[in-house]
Design an enzyme around this catalytic site. Structure first.
Site, PDB file in Angstrom:
ATOM      1  N   GLN A  96     -74.243  39.336 -57.906  1.00  0.00           N
ATOM      2  CA  GLN A  96     -75.659  39.230 -58.255  1.00  0.00           C
ATOM      3  C   GLN A  96     -75.983  37.893 -58.893  1.00  0.00           C
ATOM      4  OE1 GLN A  96     -75.816  41.596 -62.428  1.00  0.00           O
ATOM      5  NE2 GLN A  96     -74.950  42.793 -60.710  1.00  0.00           N
ATOM      6  N   HIS A  98     -79.331  36.129 -61.632  1.00  0.00           N
ATOM      7  CA  HIS A  98     -80.559  36.354 -62.400  1.00  0.00           C
ATOM      8  C   HIS A  98     -81.433  35.101 -62.326  1.00  0.00           C
ATOM      9  CE1 HIS A  98     -78.438  39.800 -63.869  1.00  0.00           C
ATOM     10  NE2 HIS A  98     -77.558  39.067 -64.523  1.00  0.00           N
ATOM     11  N   GLU A 115     -77.022  35.068 -69.936  1.00  0.00           N
ATOM     12  CA  GLU A 115     -76.201  35.994 -70.700  1.00  0.00           C
ATOM     13  C   GLU A 115     -74.844  35.390 -71.035  1.00  0.00           C
ATOM     14  OE1 GLU A 115     -76.490  39.114 -67.846  1.00  0.00           O
ATOM     15  OE2 GLU A 115     -74.693  38.504 -66.763  1.00  0.00           O
ATOM     16  N   HIS A 172     -72.572  35.792 -59.964  1.00  0.00           N
ATOM     17  CA  HIS A 172     -71.531  36.391 -60.786  1.00  0.00           C
ATOM     18  C   HIS A 172     -71.372  37.872 -60.479  1.00  0.00           C
ATOM     19  CE1 HIS A 172     -75.268  37.164 -63.027  1.00  0.00           C
ATOM     20  NE2 HIS A 172     -74.665  38.275 -63.464  1.00  0.00           N
ATOM     21  N   ARG A 192     -79.547  41.606 -56.570  1.00  0.00           N
ATOM     22  CA  ARG A 192     -78.264  41.919 -55.931  1.00  0.00           C
ATOM     23  C   ARG A 192     -78.123  41.138 -54.637  1.00  0.00           C
ATOM     24  NH1 ARG A 192     -79.778  47.451 -56.622  1.00  0.00           N
ATOM     25  NH2 ARG A 192     -79.008  48.273 -58.600  1.00  0.00           N
TER      26      ARG A 192
END
Length: 325
Positions: A96, A98, A115, A172, A192
């Site tokens: 996936q 972001h 993150e 990642h 995804r």
């Protein structure tokens, strides 16, 4: 009035989830528990305080009632800006990516997500997928469609204690057998790319818009400052959040920083946190929120803490330069 705040755990069942949290917590519900949202202001999984005079209040209520006292004088945010999770991957998560804040603004209800991960537990030979190998966008898209994506993803073996920074735009995936603490922007936006044949929606078009095929990341090395009572290490620093590690040898005494809140997560070992006449156990995987106007407290025990916060970039850089010099 303000003190270290502990919140309830919001457990989420996932197709890839496991049962490793049973080794750390007694109240784990049945099922494949993939995530525990431990400090969250997301409406879907809102944290509720469980200790002291503020017990029963949601994190959203607390930040609305006491914005400066909870968030800090320097934090300009309408809602709590970070999200702290524990993730238990019994099987491989989807590959996936972001979006960043700018791209996410194009789509109502979406928000950017950067993150960082601290590996709490990892099976032998477990790995993360972090970034792509040498490929073009068209080669990558074709490989996804032909179930040949493995040739273009970068795999990194991991062990307990490893730390990784996952910037928005970095492809990642968390591999099977890994449990980690994740701190991130307060967002639940995920695109995804590939899901190993599981019947879940993919977002390949959006993912290809945001994947940075040049972006790479590896295990963070950190910069350690040794002290008599504890060692302090800087690991991740960006405009969204910072991650430091505190290894307690005797004790850690601190208080709120007034300008900003911070989160302390026990990522190894256990101990206790005490203030005034109050005391809390701090077990491995557990987190506490330290409000900006928190009274003084002390942490004792054989444990390692992950400190997560929204930084003053200029100040932290100066502190790091002072250490190097």
């Amino acid at each position: 009035m303000f003190y270290p705040l502990k919140f309830d755990h919001k457990y989420i069942e996932k197709i890839w989830g496991g049962r490793k949290l049973e080794n750390y917590r007694e109240e784990l519900p049945q099922g494949k528990i993939g995530e525990s949202w431990d400090i969250s202001a997301q409406d879907s999984e809102m944290s509720i305080a469980v200790n002291g005079k503020l017990a029963g209040k949601s994190l959203k209520e607390l930040t609305e009632m006491y914005p400066q006292q909870i968030l800090g004088k320097a934090i300009e945010a309408e809602e709590f800006p970070l999200l702290l999770k524990i993730i238990d991957a019994r099987s491989q998560l989807s590959i996936q990516v972001h979006p960043d804040d700018e791209y996410a603004k194009k789509y109502p209800g979406e928000s950017g997500k950067t993150e960082a991960w601290y590996v709490i537990d990892a099976d032998a030979d477990s790995y993360l997928i972090i970034g792509t190998e040498d490929c073009t966008e068209s080669e990558f898209k074709k490989a996804v469609q032909n179930d040949q994506i493995n040739q273009y993803v970068h795999k990194v073996k991991v062990k307990k204690g490893d730390i990784f920074f996952i910037k928005a735009g970095l492809l990642h995936a968390i591999g099977a057998g890994i449990m980690l603490a994740e701190v991130q922007q307060s967002s639940d936006t995920t695109y995804r790319v590939y899901d190993y044949g599981r019947d879940r929606k993919l977002h390949l078009s959006k993912a290809l818009d945001v994947i940075d095929f040049q972006l790479q990341s590896g295990k963070r090395k950190g910069l350690q400052v040794c002290g008599e009572d504890y060692d302090y290490s800087y690991y991740c620093l960006n405009d969204k959040f910072a991650v430091d590690i505190i290894k307690i040898k005797n004790k850690f005494e601190a208080e709120g920083e007034e300008d900003r809140f911070y989160i302390l997560t026990a990522v190894a070992g256990q101990g206790k946190i005490s203030w005034d006449s109050e005391e809390l156990e701090l077990k491995e995987t557990e987190s506490v929120l330290i409000p900006a106007y928190c009274e003084s407290f002390k942490i004792e025990g054989d444990l390692k803490l992950m400190k997560s916060y929204v930084p003053n970039l200029e100040k932290i850089r100066k502190d790091i330069l002072a250490v190097v010099e």
